[in-house]
Design an enzyme around this catalytic site. Structure first.
Site, PDB file in Angstrom:
ATOM      1  N   ARG A 162     -16.492  26.728   8.127  1.00 41.26           N
ATOM      2  CA  ARG A 162     -17.904  27.119   8.143  1.00 41.26           C
ATOM      3  C   ARG A 162     -18.052  28.427   7.369  1.00 41.26           C
ATOM      4  O   ARG A 162     -17.765  29.492   7.893  1.00 41.26           O
ATOM      5  CB  ARG A 162     -18.323  27.310   9.601  1.00 41.26           C
ATOM      6  CG  ARG A 162     -19.795  27.480   9.803  1.00 41.26           C
ATOM      7  CD  ARG A 162     -20.060  27.916  11.236  1.00 41.26           C
ATOM      8  NE  ARG A 162     -19.834  29.323  11.407  1.00 41.26           N
ATOM      9  CZ  ARG A 162     -19.438  29.901  12.549  1.00 41.26           C
ATOM     10  NH1 ARG A 162     -19.194  29.188  13.599  1.00 41.26           N
ATOM     11  NH2 ARG A 162     -19.286  31.206  12.621  1.00 41.26           N
ATOM     12  N   HIS A 220     -22.864  30.394  12.250  1.00 40.20           N
ATOM     13  CA  HIS A 220     -23.029  29.204  13.100  1.00 40.20           C
ATOM     14  C   HIS A 220     -24.461  28.673  12.964  1.00 40.20           C
ATOM     15  O   HIS A 220     -24.688  27.497  12.707  1.00 40.20           O
ATOM     16  CB  HIS A 220     -22.714  29.570  14.550  1.00 40.20           C
ATOM     17  CG  HIS A 220     -23.141  28.537  15.529  1.00 40.20           C
ATOM     18  ND1 HIS A 220     -22.521  27.316  15.623  1.00 40.20           N
ATOM     19  CD2 HIS A 220     -24.153  28.528  16.434  1.00 40.20           C
ATOM     20  CE1 HIS A 220     -23.132  26.594  16.555  1.00 40.20           C
ATOM     21  NE2 HIS A 220     -24.120  27.307  17.049  1.00 40.20           N
ATOM     22  N   TYR A 250     -17.326  38.950  14.442  1.00 41.00           N
ATOM     23  CA  TYR A 250     -16.106  38.399  15.056  1.00 41.00           C
ATOM     24  C   TYR A 250     -15.132  37.770  14.062  1.00 41.00           C
ATOM     25  O   TYR A 250     -14.087  37.298  14.453  1.00 41.00           O
ATOM     26  CB  TYR A 250     -16.472  37.385  16.152  1.00 41.00           C
ATOM     27  CG  TYR A 250     -17.350  36.228  15.696  1.00 41.00           C
ATOM     28  CD1 TYR A 250     -16.800  35.129  15.040  1.00 41.00           C
ATOM     29  CD2 TYR A 250     -18.726  36.253  15.905  1.00 41.00           C
ATOM     30  CE1 TYR A 250     -17.595  34.080  14.615  1.00 41.00           C
ATOM     31  CE2 TYR A 250     -19.529  35.199  15.485  1.00 41.00           C
ATOM     32  CZ  TYR A 250     -18.963  34.123  14.839  1.00 41.00           C
ATOM     33  OH  TYR A 250     -19.753  33.084  14.413  1.00 41.00           O
TER      34      TYR A 250
HETATM   35  C1  TPP Z   1     -23.673  21.230  26.412  1.00 39.61           C
HETATM   36  C2  TPP Z   1     -23.882  22.458  25.563  1.00 39.61           C
HETATM   37  N1  TPP Z   1     -23.207  23.583  25.858  1.00 39.61           N
HETATM   38  C3  TPP Z   1     -23.381  24.700  25.106  1.00 39.61           C
HETATM   39  C4  TPP Z   1     -24.270  24.684  24.051  1.00 39.61           C
HETATM   40  C5  TPP Z   1     -24.463  25.939  23.216  1.00 39.61           C
HETATM   41  N2  TPP Z   1     -23.825  25.738  21.879  1.00 39.61           N
HETATM   42  C6  TPP Z   1     -24.558  25.445  20.809  1.00 39.61           C
HETATM   43  S1  TPP Z   1     -23.613  25.252  19.449  1.00 39.61           S
HETATM   44  C7  TPP Z   1     -22.184  25.605  20.289  1.00 39.61           C
HETATM   45  C8  TPP Z   1     -20.848  25.613  19.587  1.00 39.61           C
HETATM   46  C9  TPP Z   1     -20.547  24.293  18.937  1.00 39.61           C
HETATM   47  O1  TPP Z   1     -19.402  24.387  18.151  1.00 39.61           O
HETATM   48  P1  TPP Z   1     -18.772  23.123  17.462  1.00 39.61           P
HETATM   49  O2  TPP Z   1     -18.761  21.973  18.404  1.00 39.61           O
HETATM   50  O3  TPP Z   1     -17.484  23.530  16.863  1.00 39.61           O
HETATM   51  O4  TPP Z   1     -19.829  22.727  16.319  1.00 39.61           O
HETATM   52  P2  TPP Z   1     -20.325  23.566  15.057  1.00 39.61           P
HETATM   53  O5  TPP Z   1     -21.612  24.232  15.468  1.00 39.61           O
HETATM   54  O6  TPP Z   1     -19.259  24.532  14.676  1.00 39.61           O
HETATM   55  O7  TPP Z   1     -20.593  22.557  13.988  1.00 39.61           O
HETATM   56  C10 TPP Z   1     -22.477  25.861  21.623  1.00 39.61           C
HETATM   57  C11 TPP Z   1     -21.463  26.222  22.636  1.00 39.61           C
HETATM   58  C12 TPP Z   1     -24.971  23.486  23.781  1.00 39.61           C
HETATM   59  N3  TPP Z   1     -25.831  23.378  22.760  1.00 39.61           N
HETATM   60  N4  TPP Z   1     -24.754  22.378  24.537  1.00 39.61           N
END
Ligand code: TPP
Length: 375
Positions: free
Chosen positions: A270, A274, A283
């Site tokens: 990425r 985010h 970080y």
């Molecule tokens: C069930 C749930 N828990 C927490 C969140 C908050 N949240 C949004 S994005 C994220 C991280 C996701 O990371 P990843 O799965 O690696 O996907 P990326 O965004 O890096 O594509 C979190 C914890 C959420 N949207 N849904």
């Protein structure tokens, strides 16, 4: 950790990364996977990847201007998205998370419609998208369970394992590395394995789940988890559009034939934040970002196609002009997106809206009307 377990993990350290195009834009052979497409398709892929990046940058700017509530960039992940989308077949179902702009563009979707989701004008409906594209999921990992359910439905509809491959279908579900820490994803793996469901779990491992690096989430490479659930896992260079297509084509063909699920770990990065609400400089090391910028998926394909004489500067100028027209269309179109009547949302969930929701809708309408009276 018992010594025997530690030793076994150590011997598995040579994790094979499927790659067909190196970061410097040279073709390489892989023992198992080959590129099946044409050179013209690679030119089209580069165009889609360039448009994805341009639209991504424009959407980020629109968020900064306050026209979008949030934007989720695909910067650096274009090859994983466009390459996997290339492998879709007629009966396949596509279940995205929120970070798949390149998939939508590869499917020919109008990016303005996707923008509505981030402006809040299109929350629960998907008016003109292809019928086999599911709504994006903002709840992490939950879509993998939906995908397995859809895959089991394909089995029951007789869409799997037919002698004529064109009659078969499978489901592709996208999620991130962080999602693999969710219970839902692990439950989806269990069900998919038990049912031999025709589903391809496509994990874009961009190495960060907001501020949590993958190393905190798992002591082993993610693709290896599949073996524990009883199906194959493959790790592919997610910045290599040729390799991603080859691996996804194989996994989908296998799933459609009735051989069961596959986990693809598209190893990527990425480059951006985010989301537009995040500041990764808090970080993440700048050196790490620079290292990955040198492996840029667009640069390597452009280098290859230029060296082969398949594109030239005039072609690149043409795509740049197309990208600025698309960006302009987004700028003007975004502010013209029609805000839906919120009360309509109550009618979009059930075929027959239950009585309690009808009551809530009336209460909501009365609440909204109270502002007009007082204005
Ligand atoms: C069930 C749930 N828990 C927490 C969140 C908050 N949240 C949004 S994005 C994220 C991280 C996701 O990371 P990843 O799965 O690696 O996907 P990326 O965004 O890096 O594509 C979190 C914890 C959420 N949207 N849904």
């Amino acid at each position: 950790m018992p010594e025997a377990v530690a030793a076994e993990l150590a011997t598995r350290a040579d994790d094979h990364l499927v790659q067909l195009l190196t970061p410097s834009g040279e073709l390489v052979a892989d023992q198992d996977f080959h590129y099946s497409g044409s050179e013209q398709e690679l030119v089209d892929d580069l165009r889609t990847m360039l448009l994805t990046r341009a639209i991504d940058i424009e959407a980020t700017a629109l968020q900064r201007k306050g026209e979008l509530g949030l934007w989720v960039q695909s910067l650096g992940q274009e090859a994983a998205q466009v390459g996997s989308a290339r492998a879709f077949g007629r009966h396949d179902l596509i279940v995205p998370s929120y970070r798949e702009l390149g998939v939508y563009l590869a499917l020919g979707l109008d990016p303005l419609e996707f923008l509505g989701t981030f402006r809040g004008t299109a929350m629960v409906d998907w008016p003109t998208g292809p019928a086999n594209l599911h709504l994006p999921s903002f709840v992490i990992g939950t879509q993998t369970l939906h995908a397995v359910g859809m895959a089991m439905a394909l089995q029951r509809d007789g869409r799997v394992g037919n002698p004529e491959p064109a009659d078969n279908g499978a489901v592709v579900v996208y999620f991130g590395d962080g999602a693999t820490s969710q219970g839902d994803v692990n439950e989806a793996f269990v069900f998919a394995a038990a049912a031999q469901a025709p589903v391809v779990f496509f994990c874009q491992n961009n190495q960060w789940a907001i501020s949590e690096p993958t190393t905190v989430q798992t002591p082993i490479p993610l693709y290896r988890r599949a073996a524990g659930f009883g199906f194959p896992g493959v790790r592919v260079d997610g910045n290599d559009v040729l390799a991603v297509r080859a691996v996804t084509e194989w996994a989908l063909a296998r799933a459609r034939s009735g051989a069961g699920p596959v986990l693809i770990e598209a190893f990527t990065y990425r480059i951006g934040a985010h989301t537009t609400s995040d500041d990764p400089t808090k970080y993440r090391d700048a050196a790490e970002v620079d290292e990955w910028k040198a492996k840029d998926p667009i640069d390597r394909l452009r280098t290859y196609l230029l060296a082969r004489g398949l594109i030239d500067d005039a072609w690149l100028d043409g795509v740049a002009a197309e990208a600025s027209i698309a960006a302009e269309r987004l700028r003007t179109g975004c502010v013209q997106l029609v805000e839906p009547d919120l009360a309509d949302s109550f009618d979009l969930v059930y075929t027959d809206t239950p009585e309690h929701l009808q009551r809530q809708r009336q209460e909501f309408q009365a609440y909204e009307a109270s502002f007009e009276v007082n204005a």
